[in-house]
Design an enzyme around this catalytic site. Sequence first.
Site, PDB file in Angstrom:
ATOM      1  N   CYS A 163      -5.225  -2.945   2.775  1.00 46.80           N
ATOM      2  CA  CYS A 163      -5.038  -2.702   4.101  1.00 46.80           C
ATOM      3  C   CYS A 163      -6.234  -3.008   5.159  1.00 46.80           C
ATOM      4  O   CYS A 163      -6.728  -4.064   5.036  1.00 46.80           O
ATOM      5  CB  CYS A 163      -4.289  -1.436   4.495  1.00 46.80           C
ATOM      6  N   LYS A 212      -9.360   2.106  -1.632  1.00 48.39           N
ATOM      7  CA  LYS A 212      -9.354   1.559  -0.488  1.00 48.39           C
ATOM      8  C   LYS A 212     -11.129   1.914   0.102  1.00 48.39           C
ATOM      9  O   LYS A 212     -11.515   3.070  -0.264  1.00 48.39           O
ATOM     10  CB  LYS A 212      -8.369   2.233   0.583  1.00 48.39           C
ATOM     11  N   GLU A 242       0.806  -1.355   0.065  1.00 50.36           N
ATOM     12  CA  GLU A 242       0.007  -0.041  -0.084  1.00 50.36           C
ATOM     13  C   GLU A 242       0.880   1.250  -0.035  1.00 50.36           C
ATOM     14  O   GLU A 242       1.967   1.368   0.744  1.00 50.36           O
ATOM     15  CB  GLU A 242      -0.791  -0.022   1.250  1.00 50.36           C
TER      16      GLU A 242
END
Length: 553
Positions: free
Chosen positions: A148, A112, A41
């Site tokens: 994540c 995300k 990330e």
Amino acid sequence: MKIRLHQLNPTIGDLKGNKSLILSALNEAEQAGMDLLILPEMVVTGYPVQDLLENPGFRDEVYRLNRELAETTGNTALLFGSLTPNLEANGRKMCNSAILARDGRRLAITHKTLLPTYDVFDDLRYFEPNREFKCMELDGVRLGVTICEDIWYNENEVQYHTYDIDPARELKEDGADLIINISASPYTKTKHENRLHMLGKHAMELQCPVLYCNQVGAHTEIVFDGDSMAVNSNGIPVSGTTAFSPSSTELEYKQNVQLDHLRGDGWYPESEDERQFNAIKLGLKDYIEKTGVTDTVVVGLSGGIDSALTTVIAAEALGAENVRAITMPGEFSSSGSVNDSQLMAGKLGIDLEEISIQGIFEEFTGALRPLFGDLPFGVAEENLQSRIRGTLLMTYSNKFNTFLLATGNKSEYAVGYSTLYGDMNGAIAPIGDLYKTEVYRLARWLNREHFKTEVIPESILEKPPSAELRPDQKDSDSLPEYDTLDSILYQYIELQKSMDEIAASGIDKKVVQKITTLVDRQEFKRFQAAPIIKLSSKSFGTGRRQPLAQNLR
């Protein structure tokens, strides 16, 4: 499909340096015949970027670099994390994104979804969340790419809030053959087991292999341990990386078949002490290297356990030749303090200087006598000794362009058993997230397992803890024994239990009340402390935000 997970150690804001890391990793993957290279990330910028993201020039340079990286790709596809502009009319200016590129062009992009705002995270401050779930496709394989927090769906060590969207499940429903997570997930001493459980649970519930690529390295106080791995749909890991170090692992995926391990057996320290040692060592090393101010550090070596452990870790992280130590005896210092400091410095091969503070202390108290009159010796005089030492160390640091290391531990920071502008001085606090009992345990582990000899003298390990600021002083004069103290602190800080809940564990309620009150009233000190390398789920620093001016009791 041959896949490489490569955990890199980027530096926040160093776009040129991060580009070089990425291109080197891509070249290596191409030379090895990989079909897909997966990077962590925000590898282009480093993570967390914080308010650098508010700089439009920085954002534009990142966007340009994204295009350049995509154009550089050849036969090996590259999946990497970066910052991309939010193209919608409303919302935040940017997204935390994963970009897939091959043969000189961008193939797909996703953003995300779950943007954490707890502990050290502040993603929703900057990023617009993803709202649609579409798999990326590469050579007929459908890749469900998450970022994540997306994979940590309601599986965190401390569940601060509950999500109603499970991005991995949404992508599986869109036909994902593989779930991929690119991550910048910080280290804690129990994170490895939590990751194994979480990734295995996803793999088994979705009946789909999971690939996890995490950032490694440290940024200010936050340590990232890497621990990248591939997990088959039966929940069993098939390959992994070397923790706390840039490294990679390779595997092969054949459609509708489990993952096959190609290279990279993985390594993660089994013992908590070894984990903590590696995390602190990496945190200190990267802080020195990434700030770029100096290669050297100085420590006030008192003959106590905290400064001893700090000095040993510094020598291991930076090399003994880059560590200086100064011992500063005063009127109340025991003879063993200087002798033990000399003994340990000799074993480590570091330079040790001695400066007596007695004359300076007498000068200060003499100057203050007209104001203090006949008032008895007390805390002001005790703290004055610490501040003299702190001033000497900071002046040495200033003169020789070296970083001073603060040597306080979490127990001391919690209850205020430390002196502002004295022993709290420093550029970083390596052991500030270790309770005193953990300090002793780690020191003994280093002697027993790491060095396999007595580097930290047994006399330091056995002497009763003391600040040595008044005659015959012991920590136990004003605090409970550290086993009891640390139990209270752990329950209050990490577990966030009430006084009644802590007392129910068998500790006298008056003692609990005294300690929790001390914790609450010392926030003004911690607010001014050096950055503390984060090791636990709740460390003092950016992840624990308490008001200074408040009156909750």
